[in-house]
Design a protein around this motif. Sequence first.
Motif, mmCIF file in Angstrom:
data_model
loop_
_atom_site.group_PDB
_atom_site.id
_atom_site.type_symbol
_atom_site.label_atom_id
_atom_site.label_comp_id
_atom_site.label_asym_id
_atom_site.label_seq_id
_atom_site.Cartn_x
_atom_site.Cartn_y
_atom_site.Cartn_z
ATOM 1 N N LEU A 151 -4.442 13.160 -17.187
ATOM 2 C CA LEU A 151 -2.967 12.987 -17.216
ATOM 3 C C LEU A 151 -2.610 11.831 -16.426
ATOM 4 C CD1 LEU A 151 -2.009 16.710 -17.310
ATOM 5 C CD2 LEU A 151 -1.858 15.062 -19.165
ATOM 6 N N LEU A 152 -2.984 11.807 -15.096
ATOM 7 C CA LEU A 152 -2.769 10.814 -13.915
ATOM 8 C C LEU A 152 -3.203 9.376 -14.497
ATOM 9 C CD1 LEU A 152 -3.652 12.507 -10.438
ATOM 10 C CD2 LEU A 152 -1.450 11.852 -11.542
ATOM 11 N N TYR A 153 -4.310 9.214 -15.223
ATOM 12 C CA TYR A 153 -4.891 8.060 -15.451
ATOM 13 C C TYR A 153 -3.844 7.363 -16.658
ATOM 14 C CZ TYR A 153 -7.955 4.407 -17.325
ATOM 15 O OH TYR A 153 -8.261 3.305 -17.782
ATOM 16 N N LYS A 154 -3.353 8.324 -17.594
ATOM 17 C CA LYS A 154 -2.405 7.835 -18.352
ATOM 18 C C LYS A 154 -1.055 7.678 -17.772
ATOM 19 C CE LYS A 154 -4.689 10.339 -22.347
ATOM 20 N NZ LYS A 154 -4.552 11.623 -23.240
ATOM 21 N N SER A 155 -0.662 8.300 -16.995
ATOM 22 C CA SER A 155 0.721 8.061 -16.476
ATOM 23 C C SER A 155 0.718 6.912 -15.501
ATOM 24 C CB SER A 155 1.071 9.225 -15.470
ATOM 25 O OG SER A 155 2.153 8.777 -14.829
ATOM 26 N N LEU A 156 -0.390 6.764 -14.909
ATOM 27 C CA LEU A 156 -0.558 5.300 -14.184
ATOM 28 C C LEU A 156 -0.680 3.963 -14.883
ATOM 29 C CD1 LEU A 156 -2.211 6.973 -10.868
ATOM 30 C CD2 LEU A 156 0.322 6.290 -10.961
ATOM 31 N N LYS A 157 -1.402 4.157 -15.984
ATOM 32 C CA LYS A 157 -1.699 3.030 -16.742
ATOM 33 C C LYS A 157 -0.769 2.201 -17.117
ATOM 34 C CE LYS A 157 -3.169 3.648 -20.919
ATOM 35 N NZ LYS A 157 -3.752 3.859 -22.234
ATOM 36 N N ASP A 158 0.642 2.914 -17.291
ATOM 37 C CA ASP A 158 1.757 2.030 -17.481
ATOM 38 C C ASP A 158 2.475 1.557 -16.513
ATOM 39 O OD1 ASP A 158 1.408 3.022 -20.169
ATOM 40 O OD2 ASP A 158 2.644 4.883 -19.876
ATOM 41 N N ARG A 170 0.818 -1.061 0.174
ATOM 42 C CA ARG A 170 0.015 0.000 0.017
ATOM 43 C C ARG A 170 0.777 1.283 -0.109
ATOM 44 N NH1 ARG A 170 -3.121 -1.494 3.581
ATOM 45 N NH2 ARG A 170 -2.114 -0.551 5.615
ATOM 46 N N LYS A 171 1.965 1.092 0.788
ATOM 47 C CA LYS A 171 2.833 2.424 0.818
ATOM 48 C C LYS A 171 3.524 2.649 -0.470
ATOM 49 C CE LYS A 171 5.067 5.762 3.002
ATOM 50 N NZ LYS A 171 4.458 6.849 3.332
ATOM 51 N N GLN A 172 3.900 1.521 -1.188
ATOM 52 C CA GLN A 172 4.537 1.788 -2.746
ATOM 53 C C GLN A 172 3.334 2.263 -3.660
ATOM 54 O OE1 GLN A 172 5.537 -2.595 -3.205
ATOM 55 N NE2 GLN A 172 7.997 -2.183 -2.404
ATOM 56 N N ARG A 173 2.338 1.802 -3.585
ATOM 57 C CA ARG A 173 1.167 2.428 -4.436
ATOM 58 C C ARG A 173 1.043 3.917 -4.052
ATOM 59 N NH1 ARG A 173 -3.475 -2.248 -3.654
ATOM 60 N NH2 ARG A 173 -2.594 -3.849 -4.905
ATOM 61 N N GLN A 174 1.213 4.207 -2.754
ATOM 62 C CA GLN A 174 0.885 5.580 -2.848
ATOM 63 C C GLN A 174 2.089 6.557 -3.000
ATOM 64 O OE1 GLN A 174 0.884 5.432 1.838
ATOM 65 N NE2 GLN A 174 -1.609 5.152 1.793
ATOM 66 N N VAL A 198 1.725 6.871 -7.103
ATOM 67 C CA VAL A 198 0.629 8.058 -7.167
ATOM 68 C C VAL A 198 1.037 9.333 -6.895
ATOM 69 C CG1 VAL A 198 -1.601 8.790 -6.607
ATOM 70 C CG2 VAL A 198 -1.377 6.468 -6.792
ATOM 71 N N GLN A 199 1.933 9.370 -5.814
ATOM 72 C CA GLN A 199 2.529 10.825 -5.167
ATOM 73 C C GLN A 199 3.437 11.405 -6.353
ATOM 74 O OE1 GLN A 199 1.247 12.852 -2.665
ATOM 75 N NE2 GLN A 199 2.489 14.015 -4.049
ATOM 76 N N ASN A 200 4.295 10.412 -6.800
ATOM 77 C CA ASN A 200 5.159 10.929 -8.016
ATOM 78 C C ASN A 200 4.779 11.310 -9.033
ATOM 79 O OD1 ASN A 200 7.234 9.974 -6.323
ATOM 80 N ND2 ASN A 200 7.611 8.013 -7.048
#
Length: 212
Positions: free
Chosen positions: A200-207, A144-148, A151-153
């Motif tokens: 923009l976040l969706y496109k960034s996190l999709k990869d 969970r911390k890694q996911r956060q 997302v923050q990055n």
Amino acid sequence: MSGSNDSNTAASDSPRENASESSREDDVLVKRAMGGDEQAFSELVDKYQRALYFHILKMIKDKEQVNDLVQEAFVKAFDNLNTYSTNYAFSTWLYRIATNHTIDYLRKKKLKTLSIDEPVKTRDGEMQMQLEDESAGTDRNIIRKQRQNIVQNAIDELPPKYRKVIEMRHMEEKSYQEIADVLDLPLGTVKAHIFRARELLYKSLKDKRDKF
């Protein structure tokens, strides 16, 4: 003659044979949007935003959350335009995405609100739920911390005007109007910036889905 009649019947059965002028206009806008025309995106949002709002409002009563779900539905639709078939009306396809997205939200919300501390009622009375104390819990915390962090990055990489509104909306939990007041921006501009930031976040996190 029979062959001609069969041909006419088949044509009349086409789902877009009697498409309205509005629907045909949508087809043109979708084609432009698929080519990267941002103005076409904006026109589709302007056209359906209000109707989609009231559509989702019938499913949930939290008006602030409805605004979020509307924008998220648009992001999801625009990111998947390549799957849209012009055999059917764009509005029908968009409403289906919005409905499914809202159902997913309600399902996740229901799961989150189930308290493990509440006793479970059975025919033999009430009993407390027992959870095993497993070291796996520590692993889940790490994940969970890694996911956060991921997302923050992604948020940190956004242009400043988009990063600010996203942080105010999702970290400070401010309403759209509060953000508009603080930043001295029109409400419509705030909504547009949040919409673009999410896209923009969706496109960034999709990869990075494999890390989720």
